[in-house]
Scaffold this active site. Structure first.
Site, mmCIF file in Angstrom:
data_model
loop_
_atom_site.group_PDB
_atom_site.id
_atom_site.type_symbol
_atom_site.label_atom_id
_atom_site.label_comp_id
_atom_site.label_asym_id
_atom_site.label_seq_id
_atom_site.Cartn_x
_atom_site.Cartn_y
_atom_site.Cartn_z
ATOM 1 N N GLU A 51 -12.346 -9.210 91.221
ATOM 2 C CA GLU A 51 -12.921 -9.376 89.913
ATOM 3 C C GLU A 51 -12.316 -10.734 89.402
ATOM 4 O O GLU A 51 -10.861 -10.604 88.960
ATOM 5 C CB GLU A 51 -12.601 -8.325 89.264
ATOM 6 C CG GLU A 51 -13.287 -6.887 89.553
ATOM 7 C CD GLU A 51 -12.727 -5.897 88.874
ATOM 8 O OE1 GLU A 51 -12.364 -6.125 87.499
ATOM 9 O OE2 GLU A 51 -12.820 -4.436 89.008
ATOM 10 N N ASP A 62 -8.369 -3.877 77.737
ATOM 11 C CA ASP A 62 -7.227 -4.346 78.255
ATOM 12 C C ASP A 62 -5.770 -4.086 77.683
ATOM 13 O O ASP A 62 -5.811 -4.253 76.672
ATOM 14 C CB ASP A 62 -7.161 -6.030 78.396
ATOM 15 C CG ASP A 62 -8.649 -6.805 79.076
ATOM 16 O OD1 ASP A 62 -8.949 -5.628 80.180
ATOM 17 O OD2 ASP A 62 -8.969 -7.699 78.893
#
Length: 270
Positions: A51, A62
């Site tokens: 990714e 995140d």
């Protein structure tokens, strides 16, 4: 169009009765050239799929480690065209190259343009964590026109109706977020992960869409645990942390490759 590189990678792993190892790394971290070297080390260590993160200033899911890594990439001036350069280098390693991106940068770049440039670079699909399936018509059309896979997320809080709606919009695989929260290493994999995979399989039985699990996986034992019931194991923060902790790039590359080897051994031990 035929099967994508991602679909072929998942199919090969299934034939070998194992899960795939998917590693995440932001493009441009710690700088553009170095991010390619880090990804090459991840692939050498055993990552089947990469990714490539599109650095974003306002991340929703995140945790602090990936935020630090993406922040350094942004400070280095990384832009969307740079992401495609990293994708091209990733595809050259033989690993399937995905992009992980929030929707806003894709929309600002131009949806059709983004899909075209990604496919041209050898990318195989995009993970869009904040794009709802019912709002994804434009992306679905662009991705189908360019042969890209669409990966949406499901979570422990997803209702059965939401699971069905989300998986119907996916191709390649469905991303099962193992917990409610942000990315980052955890002492143990959330107990909800296996149940989420079971519930998701129930609505993907006819399509046999692979299910890959991410969020919180940071050891070989955890990777083996998840690989016992999922088609793929996704690790991001652990790779970023090893680069952040390293006193220099070469040390970081060795640490990343070693970590990938440990995770790959766990994934393949099932």
């Amino acid at each position: 169009m035929g099967a994508t590189a991602l679909q072929n990678t998942l199919a090969r792993a299934r034939d070998e009765d194992r899960a795939v190892l998917i590693g995440y790394m932001p493009a441009g971290f710690p700088d553009l050239e170095s991010s390619v070297k880090v990804i090459e080390a991840m692939v050498r260590g055993g990552c089947d799929v990469i990714e490539v993160g599109l650095p974003y200033s306002d991340p929703m899911m995140d945790g602090p480690t990936i935020q630090r890594a993406a922040g350094q990439a942004l400070q280095a001036g990384t832009n969307t065209d740079d992401v495609f350069r990293v994708v091209e280098a990733t595809a050259a390693t033989g690993a399937a190259a995905l992009v992980m991106s929030y929707w806003n940068p894709i929309e600002r770049y131009g949806v059709e343009r983004f899909a075209t440039e990604l496919a041209k670079a050898g990318g195989t699909g995009v993970i869009t964590p904040d794009l709802l399936p019912e709002e994804s018509a434009q992306w679905r059309a662009a991705s189908e026109a360019t042969g890209l896979d669409r990966i949406h997320l499901v979570a422990p809080s997803s209702s059965d109706r939401r699971l069905a709606l989300t998986t119907e919009a996916c191709s390649g695989f469905v991303y099962a977020a193992s917990l409610m929260g942000v990315t980052g290493t955890r002492a143990q994999v959330s107990s909800t992960a296996e149940e989420l995979v079971r519930r998701t399989r129930a609505v993907t039985r006819e399509s046999e869409l692979p299910i890959c699990v991410g969020l919180g996986i940071s050891t070989s034992a955890q990777a083996a645990e998840v690989a016992a019931y999922a088609d793929g194991v996704i690790v991001g923060a652990g790779f970023c942390q090893r680069v952040l902790d390293a006193p220099d790039l070469e040390t970081g590359l060795l640490a990343v490759e070693s970590f990938a080897e440990e995770l790959a051994a766990g994934v393949r031990s099932r």
